[in-house]
Design an enzyme around this catalytic site. Structure first.
Site, PDB file in Angstrom:
ATOM      1  N   ARG A 145      41.680  49.721  34.866  1.00 17.32           N
ATOM      2  CA  ARG A 145      42.512  48.831  35.913  1.00 17.32           C
ATOM      3  C   ARG A 145      43.747  48.214  34.975  1.00 17.32           C
ATOM      4  O   ARG A 145      44.821  48.209  35.463  1.00 17.32           O
ATOM      5  CB  ARG A 145      41.624  47.741  36.329  1.00 17.32           C
ATOM      6  CG  ARG A 145      40.709  47.998  37.245  1.00 17.32           C
ATOM      7  CD  ARG A 145      39.753  46.892  38.042  1.00 17.32           C
ATOM      8  NE  ARG A 145      39.401  45.856  37.145  1.00 17.32           N
ATOM      9  CZ  ARG A 145      38.125  45.820  36.476  1.00 17.32           C
ATOM     10  NH1 ARG A 145      37.345  46.759  36.954  1.00 17.32           N
ATOM     11  NH2 ARG A 145      37.907  44.965  35.676  1.00 17.32           N
ATOM     12  N   ALA A 147      36.348  50.588  38.313  1.00 20.39           N
ATOM     13  CA  ALA A 147      34.836  49.589  37.772  1.00 20.39           C
ATOM     14  C   ALA A 147      35.413  49.376  36.476  1.00 20.39           C
ATOM     15  O   ALA A 147      34.573  48.616  35.620  1.00 20.39           O
ATOM     16  CB  ALA A 147      33.742  50.362  38.075  1.00 20.39           C
ATOM     17  N   CYS A 148      36.267  49.989  35.700  1.00 24.19           N
ATOM     18  CA  CYS A 148      36.526  49.907  34.367  1.00 24.19           C
ATOM     19  C   CYS A 148      37.866  48.948  34.072  1.00 24.19           C
ATOM     20  O   CYS A 148      38.923  49.248  34.706  1.00 24.19           O
ATOM     21  CB  CYS A 148      36.891  51.569  33.802  1.00 24.19           C
ATOM     22  SG  CYS A 148      37.616  51.561  31.781  1.00 24.19           S
ATOM     23  N   GLY A 149      37.406  47.987  33.325  1.00 15.78           N
ATOM     24  CA  GLY A 149      38.483  47.088  32.914  1.00 15.78           C
ATOM     25  C   GLY A 149      39.963  47.597  32.224  1.00 15.78           C
ATOM     26  O   GLY A 149      41.110  47.353  32.721  1.00 15.78           O
TER      27      GLY A 149
END
Length: 114
Positions: A15, A10-12
């Site tokens: 990712r 969920a963390c940019g």
């Protein structure tokens, strides 16, 4: 080269760091979704030690109640115990290779250990 990333999908930033690792053919990546499979206090202590930081520097403040709980001023053992009990408190992503460990914020920091 082998790399392990403690990842939150969920963390940019997490990712983007994973994408850097996956785009390098010479890197064999192990992904650990730490919210599902939290590291032990001993593993976290080793990661922070190898990264050259204290557990408080690996504490996620944004979007957590860490400050209200007094964790930024707590001792290492208390911070590690809180992270194990509530892994959302772990700032991400952490990446470990044979060359060291980095808290990859920003994501390009990962290049230091590849």
């Amino acid at each position: 080269m082998k790399a392990t990333i403690w990842h939150n999908p969920a963390c940019g930033t997490s990712r983007k760091t994973l994408a850097i690792l996956e785009n390098l053919s010479r890197v064999d990546v192990t992904v650990v979704e730490y919210l599902k499979t939290p590291p032990t206090a001993e593993k976290l202590a080793q990661l922070y030690r190898d990264a050259g930081i204290r557990p408080q520097q690996g504490l996620r403040l944004r979007g957590t109640d860490a400050a209200e709980r007094g964790l930024p001023d707590a001792d290492d053992a208390a911070v590690l115990a809180a992270m194990v009990a509530d892994p959302i408190l772990i700032e991400r992503p952490l990446v470990e290779t044979d060359k060291g460990v980095r808290l990859c914020r920003p994501q390009d920091v990962v290049l230091e250990i590849l």
